[in-house]
Enzyme design. Sequence first.
Site, PDB file in Angstrom:
ATOM      1  CG  HIS A   1      17.400  92.838 118.507  1.00  0.00           C
ATOM      2  ND1 HIS A   1      17.108  93.603 119.623  1.00  0.00           N
ATOM      3  CD2 HIS A   1      16.781  91.643 118.714  1.00  0.00           C
ATOM      4  CE1 HIS A   1      16.377  92.888 120.455  1.00  0.00           C
ATOM      5  NE2 HIS A   1      16.155  91.711 119.930  1.00  0.00           N
TER       6      HIS A   1
ATOM      7  CG  HIS B   1      14.336  89.193 117.880  1.00  0.00           C
ATOM      8  ND1 HIS B   1      15.399  88.883 118.708  1.00  0.00           N
ATOM      9  CD2 HIS B   1      14.299  88.216 116.932  1.00  0.00           C
ATOM     10  CE1 HIS B   1      15.967  87.766 118.277  1.00  0.00           C
ATOM     11  NE2 HIS B   1      15.332  87.350 117.208  1.00  0.00           N
TER      12      HIS B   1
ATOM     13  CG  ASP C   1      10.675  91.464 121.827  1.00  0.00           C
ATOM     14  OD1 ASP C   1      11.348  91.197 120.809  1.00  0.00           O
ATOM     15  OD2 ASP C   1      11.093  91.260 122.980  1.00  0.00           O
ATOM     16  CG  HIS C   2      13.543  94.793 120.900  1.00  0.00           C
ATOM     17  ND1 HIS C   2      14.332  95.370 121.873  1.00  0.00           N
ATOM     18  CD2 HIS C   2      13.244  93.554 121.361  1.00  0.00           C
ATOM     19  CE1 HIS C   2      14.520  94.502 122.865  1.00  0.00           C
ATOM     20  NE2 HIS C   2      13.874  93.387 122.573  1.00  0.00           N
TER      21      HIS C   2
ATOM     22  CG  HIS D   1      20.061  88.789 121.017  1.00  0.00           C
ATOM     23  ND1 HIS D   1      19.666  88.071 122.113  1.00  0.00           N
ATOM     24  CD2 HIS D   1      18.910  89.130 120.378  1.00  0.00           C
ATOM     25  CE1 HIS D   1      18.342  87.966 122.119  1.00  0.00           C
ATOM     26  NE2 HIS D   1      17.859  88.596 121.075  1.00  0.00           N
TER      27      HIS D   1
ATOM     28  CG  ASP E   1      16.725  91.468 123.606  1.00  0.00           C
ATOM     29  OD1 ASP E   1      16.462  92.553 124.143  1.00  0.00           O
ATOM     30  OD2 ASP E   1      15.841  90.747 123.124  1.00  0.00           O
TER      31      ASP E   1
ATOM     32  CG  HIS F   1      14.292  92.597 127.341  1.00  0.00           C
ATOM     33  ND1 HIS F   1      14.529  91.246 127.284  1.00  0.00           N
ATOM     34  CD2 HIS F   1      13.743  92.913 126.146  1.00  0.00           C
ATOM     35  CE1 HIS F   1      14.151  90.777 126.093  1.00  0.00           C
ATOM     36  NE2 HIS F   1      13.672  91.775 125.385  1.00  0.00           N
TER      37      HIS F   1
END
Lengths: 298, 298
Positions: A63, A65, A67-68, A139, A205, A263
Site C-alpha cells: 500500500h 503509506h 513507511d512502505h 486496512h 498492513d 511490522h
Amino acid sequence: MQDVRVTFLGTGAGMPTRARNVASVAVTLDGRVLLFDCGEATQHQLMSSAVRFGAIEAIFLTHLHGDHLFGLPGLLSSMSLNAREKPLALYGPAGIAAFMRALPLYHTSFEVEIHEISGAAAFRPPSGGYVVDAAPLVHSAPCFAFRIVEDDRPGEFDVARATALGLPPGPAYGRLQRGETVGDVKPSDVLGPTRPGRRIVYCTDTRPCDAAVELARGAGLLIHEATYGSDMAAEAAERFHATAAEAAGVARDAGVAQLILTHISPRYTDATMLLDEARAVFAATELASDHATFEVWR
Amino acid sequence: MQDVRVTFLGTGAGMPTRARNVASVAVTLDGRVLLFDCGEATQHQLMSSAVRFGAIEAIFLTHLHGDHLFGLPGLLSSMSLNAREKPLALYGPAGIAAFMRALPLYHTSFEVEIHEISGAAAFRPPSGGYVVDAAPLVHSAPCFAFRIVEDDRPGEFDVARATALGLPPGPAYGRLQRGETVGDVKPSDVLGPTRPGRRIVYCTDTRPCDAAVELARGAGLLIHEATYGSDMAAEAAERFHATAAEAAGVARDAGVAQLILTHISPRYTDATMLLDEARAVFAATELASDHATFEVWR
C-alpha cells in the site's frame, strides 16, 4: 528452484527506530530477488545485506503509506546510477503511477513497468519458475497481500527403480527429471508424484481477515504483521492493524507450516511478549528482526 | 546568540554509500535547528546524532534532485508520529509544493509553511536572532545557496571603563549590554563597536560562480560542494558540479574564514586528495564527514 530465502530489511511500523527500519522484505529465489515494500532507507539496508540491487526483478508495494513507500524513489535512482538497463516490474495499488510521475527531475536508466493492482494481480517473470499473486486486505487504505507460488517441482527420483530398469546413474537421470523419455523409460516410471511448489505469503498492513487466510492456505511460510500485543488490541482494531495473537490465528486457520511476525510498533523495544502471545495460539512462530534471514524448505 | 554549531548528516553525492549518506546539514543556533537539504535517511542520521527532531525550525532545500529531497516526506511523517504541533517553515525551489501535494495518503500533524524560492528568499524565525537568505547557483536544475546571518552582536564590554565610571560588576552590566542606560552611564560609554553577526553559507550543487562568491563574502564559514577532484575536472564542468580546487577558489575570492568541503562523489573512498587540492588554493579548508560537528566562532 533450489534456494529460497527471505531477508528482512525493515521490520518496524510507522517510523524507523535504531532497532527496526520501516517495512521491506527481500525474497531470493535462486539468485533472483523480489522486494516487498520499500520503506525509507531500504537501499541502505540492502547495502548492508547480502542481497544485490541488480538481482531485483520486481518490487511489490502492499500500500502507499510512507513507511512502505518512501524508499522507492531513492532505490531506483541508485539502480540508475549503477547503470541498470534491465526493466523492473513494479506492482502497487492505484496511485503508484501518479506518485512516480510526480517526482521532480526524475528519470531512471531503465524501464519501470508499473502495474496498478485492483482486484488481483499476477506477476510471472520472463525467466519463469514462480508466480506472484495478490489479494486485498483490510486496512485504512487500499492494501494487498502477496503470495509467491513456486512452479510445481518434479517428484522424487527413484534411483533403485531406474537401476532395475537398466539405467545406471548418469545424464539420463537429468533428462528424465526434465520430462524426457529415455529409451523405453518414461519419466513417470522413475519419478514420484509431482510436488507442489513452495508458497510464501506476505500480509501487511491489515486486520486479521478471511482473504489472508485464503491466500495463505497451506503455505510453507506466512509473514504477517503484528503491530501490537494484546495490551493494544483496541488500538489494533481501530487503526486496522493486527495483534500478534490475531496474526497467529490467521496462521492457524490457514494451516501454514511457519509464521514470522513483522511490522512491530516502535513502542515494543522488547517484542518477546508479542512472540509469546503468538506462540500460545500457533507454536511455529518466529519474530523477524532487521537483517534476519530464513531459508524456506517447504 | 552564543552557540552556533554545524552537524553534517550526509556528505555524499548522488547515492548513499556505507561511508557517506546523501546530503543534509543541520545548523544549531542556541538550541534551534535549521536543516539544509534532506536526502533519504536524514531522519536515520538525526537519530544517531545529538540534533533533536523537535528543535528543527525550518528546512531549506537547495534543489529538487532526489539526493537532497527524498528524506523529507519520512522526516515530516516521523515528526507527526511524535505529535509535533509547532509549524515548520519549508523553503525550496518551485516544484516543492507540488511534490508535497502529490504524496499519497499524506498528512502532517502540524502546518508545513511552504515557501517556493524564486530570485531570493528570506526567512526570519518568530524568535529572531538571525535571518536566512538565498541566491541562485549554477546547476543542471534550479538551485539555491543559503546564508545564515546572525543579528549584529553588542560590542565587547569594557570592564575597566565601567569600573572607572563607578559601576562595579553586577546586573547593571547586563542592562548596559541590552542597550539600557544606567544612571549617567550610556551603553556606548562601556561597549566597543557593534560586532557583525556570524555568517554561514551553504553552496551545493553548483559550478563555482560569482553568486556564491558574493553570498559568501566575509563569511565565517563556507560549506561548498566538492563533488570531484582535479582528475574529474571535465566531468565537474559537464555535470554542473565543482572540484575541490574550484570550491577553494570561491572561498579565497570571498575571503571567508573557513571552508568545509562536502557532497563528495562515491568514487572517492579516500577523499584526502580532494582536501589536499583545496588546501593548495585555500589553506583553511576541512573535509566534512558524516556526523562531524564544527563549532562556528566567528
